[in-house]
Design a protein around this motif. Structure first.
Motif: not given
Length: 189
Positions: A97-103, A114-125, A186-189
């Motif tokens: 989306v713009n802030n990173g992914t879990l793959f 698997l999941a994208t970081f949207t800012g609300g759930n975190g950004a830039n792992p 904080l769970h992504l799924s």
């Protein structure tokens, strides 16, 4: 080529096993994962799109680029890989989306978001993942409630979620209720 190397060190001897050249990646920064005698890793840049690669190395096949990052799959993998069985997991610091992914990557399924970081759930792992009882844990350097990062968890399909008492956060003194709150919040799924 100035793009980085893959090396081994044993008995006081440093041996270069492979050199990166941009097309197979450049600037490998994260830890390697070993699966059945083959090492897997990520390079921060290079590859077909210029946003990094996932590669393998074995004595019989040498350095092989397996996938290139970019777009929805994410960009700039930095934290290295975690092997859970024959599946590899990692994060990208941007893209998606713009802030990173879990793959994930497996020989059967290739590279999957698997999941994208949207800012609300975190950004830039940036750091690597850990596996505790089938749940993956990691951190982000941005996003979240205060905009300064999150601790997140992700449970792959088919895995069970551990009880709060087994969370590593308990060791940090948060107690059962604090760990349960963080796991749910904080769970992504």
């Amino acid at each position: 080529n100035g793009d980085g190397t893959l090396f081994s060190y044993a008995s006081g001897t440093l041996t270069t096993l492979a050199s990166f050249d941009g097309s197979n990646g450049n600037s490998p920064e994260g830890r390697l994962a070993a699966v059945n005698g083959t090492f897997y890793g990520t390079a921060y840049g290079g590859g077909a799109n210029g946003y990094g690669t996932l590669f393998s190395w074995s004595a019989s096949n040498g350095l092989q680029p397996l996938a290139s990052f970019g777009g929805a799959i994410g960009a700039y993998p930095e934290g290295g890989l975690l092997a859970v069985g024959s599946t590899l997991y990692g994060t990208t610091q941007s893209g998606g989306v713009n802030n990173g992914t879990l793959f994930s990557w497996s020989a059967a399924d290739g590279l999957q978001t698997l999941a994208t970081f949207t800012g609300g759930n975190g950004a830039n792992p940036l750091a690597g993942l850990i596996d505790v009882g089938g749940t993956l844990y990691g951190t982000t350097v941005g996003g979240g409630v205060n905009g300064v990062g999150t601790i997140f968890s992700y449970t792959p399909a088919g895995q069970s979620v551990p009880e709060p008492g087994s969370l590593p956060l308990l060791l940090a003194g948060l107690g059962g209720l604090g760990a349960l709150y963080l796991r749910r919040r904080l769970h992504l799924s």
